[in-house]
Design an enzyme around this catalytic site. Structure first.
Site, short mmCIF file in Angstrom:
data_model
loop_
_atom_site.label_atom_id
_atom_site.label_comp_id
_atom_site.label_asym_id
_atom_site.label_seq_id
_atom_site.Cartn_x
_atom_site.Cartn_y
_atom_site.Cartn_z
N GLU A 197 -4.64 -1.84 8.65
CA GLU A 197 -3.73 -2.96 8.96
C GLU A 197 -3.74 -3.26 10.46
O GLU A 197 -2.69 -3.26 11.13
CB GLU A 197 -2.32 -2.67 8.43
CG GLU A 197 -2.29 -2.56 6.92
CD GLU A 197 -0.91 -2.66 6.26
OE1 GLU A 197 0.10 -2.61 6.97
OE2 GLU A 197 -0.88 -2.83 5.02
N GLU A 320 -4.79 -0.60 -0.68
CA GLU A 320 -3.35 -0.36 -0.90
C GLU A 320 -2.83 -1.41 -1.86
O GLU A 320 -3.03 -2.60 -1.64
CB GLU A 320 -2.55 -0.43 0.42
CG GLU A 320 -2.75 0.78 1.30
CD GLU A 320 -1.89 0.77 2.56
OE1 GLU A 320 -0.77 0.21 2.51
OE2 GLU A 320 -2.35 1.30 3.58
O1 AHR Z 1 2.28 2.14 1.96
C1 AHR Z 1 3.18 2.05 3.00
C2 AHR Z 1 2.60 1.29 4.18
O2 AHR Z 1 2.31 -0.02 3.78
C3 AHR Z 1 1.28 1.77 4.71
O3 AHR Z 1 1.43 2.84 5.59
C4 AHR Z 1 0.77 0.57 5.42
O4 AHR Z 1 -0.63 0.53 5.52
C5 AHR Z 1 1.35 -0.58 4.62
O5 AHR Z 1 1.96 -1.50 5.44
#
Ligand code: AHR
Length: 519
Positions: A197, A320
């Site tokens: 990110e 994610e």
């Molecule tokens: O999953 C929680 C957070 O969400 C992670 O650390 C990040 O990559 C995303 O914003």
């Protein structure tokens, strides 16, 4: 009042029910002679982060713990994860990755420095779980490690040396340091994320600036002694198509994959996200339709990749995904500990049904996070009593693992579709099928909050004699497993399949999921 209408232009001869009946009918058309791509097992990937009790108390309790453990890993969690056939595990974050300095997590434990986990509740991190503990866990689970490197606050040298430490077999400073720390042979590490990110917690960068950093950092991540790296650029969030476009143009020829993050957050980021367990029917439908919107998001990122990489060289990794609710009452707000209901289970099944369709580009997906955080597989008792529960999402992953590395069989579903809040539509039936070792597996979800579905399955290329498998259903759409009732939701043999004159009919109760072997 929800509007009901049929999906697809062709409405066929089916006698569809009205919105007030207690029973709906739908149809699945499956042609087992038309084979699609192989569904990479990495679509069933997991994500572990130094966040709340994911690592400490979840995966790792240390060798001196009262909780039964094998070399410091919780025995019960380890066994449950082995049963799941985890193909790949991402670590150490998430946002944590861009503040993590790997050298703090090697060597004698008593000499490892502590740090403050600024992203996640200001928790003191003692670094007792580091590179060795993670890579050894992957070996025990038989899964591929996916390392997320620090671009946000780390140096090029630090990342380069980490790769050398993990993978070099030479007489080099980092390989020798690893040997001093008790590991003679290098590990194999294929997947390497260059930042996480980077548009947000990973450095708040613009894609142009990140692309230049990617070029620089990735140059020095060398391939040692036959270890092939698969380098992943930190990708977009949700609808940020510009990020994908800029990175594909600037570094498309220098990466193996670009990532994407998509969470099924229904209320937005800066407002309460809603309770994991206590929700209305409207919120249930909104969650499932938001989860299904990932299809359009994937299509749009893939279209940009197709335009800029027509040879399909660069992969897309959804590293994610999952649901994100308010934390459970009484828990640390920075630890993101949430319960997990049948609604979450349906998010998992509907997501897989979509992911399977896009594996020409989509080669991996990692649900966040494996234990004790967002849409987890396992919850361990926060009081440290040593109890563990498997979540409804765990059961979906286990039921769906027949699709890992199987050949995708495209299918068509005709069913009722409802309008949900937020101007999205939700088809009430979802399905996916695949073939492996001569066996056809079909997974079907009835997403209706309150109605049974009778589903006719038309199959070309296979004369079905019977269909056997498991069903996951909850009494309520909000049913979940707690430490008091750990088996409230669990798979059971499915009794709702009938074959009459070669036609398969399935009867699925509201909010339920089945996976069947067609024989
Ligand atoms: O999953 C929680 C957070 O969400 C992670 O650390 C990040 O990559 C995303 O914003």
């Amino acid at each position: 009042m929800k509007k009901h209408f049929k999906s697809f232009a062709v409405l066929s001869l089916l006698a569809f029910s009205t919105s007030t009946s207690a029973q709906l009918t739908s149809e699945i058309s499956l042609d087992v002679t038309k084979e699609g791509n192989v569904i990479p097992k990495e679509i069933y990937g997991q994500f572990s982060e130094h966040l709340g009790q994911c690592i400490y108390g979840g995966l790792w309790v240390g060798e001196n713990s009262q909780i039964p453990n094998e070399k410091g890993y919780r025995k019960d969690v380890l066994q449950a994860l082995k049963d799941l056939h985890v193909p790949v595990l991402r670590w150490p974050g998430g946002c944590f990755a861009d503040e993590y300095h790997w050298m703090d997590g090697i060597g004698p434990k008593e000499k490892r420095p502590t740090m403050v986990n600024n992203n996640w509740g200001g928790t003191v991190e003692d670094n007792s779980f580091g590179t060795h503990e993670f890579l050894n866990l992957c070996e025990m689970l038989g899964c591929e490690p996916y390392i997320s490197g620090n671009v946000g606050s780390g140096t090029v040298e630090e990342m380069a040396k980490w790769v050398e430490y993990m993978t070099s077999d030479g007489n080099s400073p980092m390989a020798n340091l690893r040997r001093e720390n008790g590991r003679e042979k290098p590990w194999k590490v294929k997947f390497l994320g260059v930042g996480n990110e980077s548009w947000g917690c990973g450095g708040n960068m613009r894609p142009e600036y990140y692309s230049d950093l990617y070029r620089r950092y990735s140059t020095y991540c060398r391939e040692y002694d036959g270890n092939k790296l698969y380098k992943v650029a930190s990708g977009a969030s949700d609808y940020d198509y510009n990020w994908t476009r800029v990175c594909m143009k600037a570094i498309g020829n220098k990466m193996n994959a670009i990532s994407l993050h998509y969470y099924s957050v229904i209320n937005g980021w800066d407002v309460p996200k809603g309770s994991a367990t206590d929700f209305t029917t409207a919120e249930y439908l909104r969650t499932l339709s938001k989860c299904r919107e990932v299809e359009e998001v994937l299509q749009k990122h893939i279209a940009i990749m197709d335009e800029l990489d027509p040879k399909n060289r660069v992969d897309l990794l959804l590293d994610e995904w999952g649901t994100w609710w308010d934390v459970e009452e009484g828990t640390n707000p920075g630890w993101l500990f949430q319960q997990n209901t049948m609604r979450d289970a349906l998010v998992a099944s509907l997501s897989f049904d979509i992911f399977h369709k896009y594996t020409r580009r989509l080669k991996m997906a990692n649900i966040a996070q494996i234990v004790n955080v967002l849409q987890s597989m396992i919850l361990t008792d926060q009081e440290g009593t040593g109890h563990m529960v498997l979540t409804p999402t765990y059961h979906v992953f286990r039921m769906y693992n027949v699709h890992q590395d199987a050949t995708y069989l495209p299918l068509e579903v005709k069913c009722d579709v409802v309008d949900t809040e937020g101007n999205r539509k939700l088809p009430l039936v979802s399905a996916t099928a695949s073939k492996k070792n001569g066996q056809v597996h079909l997974s079907v979800t009835n997403a209706s909050p309150d109605k049974t579905e009778t589903i006719t399955v038309n199959i070309n290329g296979l004369t079905v004699k019977n269909a056997e498998g498991e069903i996951l259903e909850g009494k309520e759409m909000g049913s979940y497993n707690s430490f008091q009732k750990p088996e409230e939701v669990k798979p059971a043999p499915f009794k709702g399949a009938k074959v009459k004159k070669g036609v398969l009919t399935l009867t699925l109760p509201a909010h339920s999921i089945v996976t069947l072997t067609l024989k």
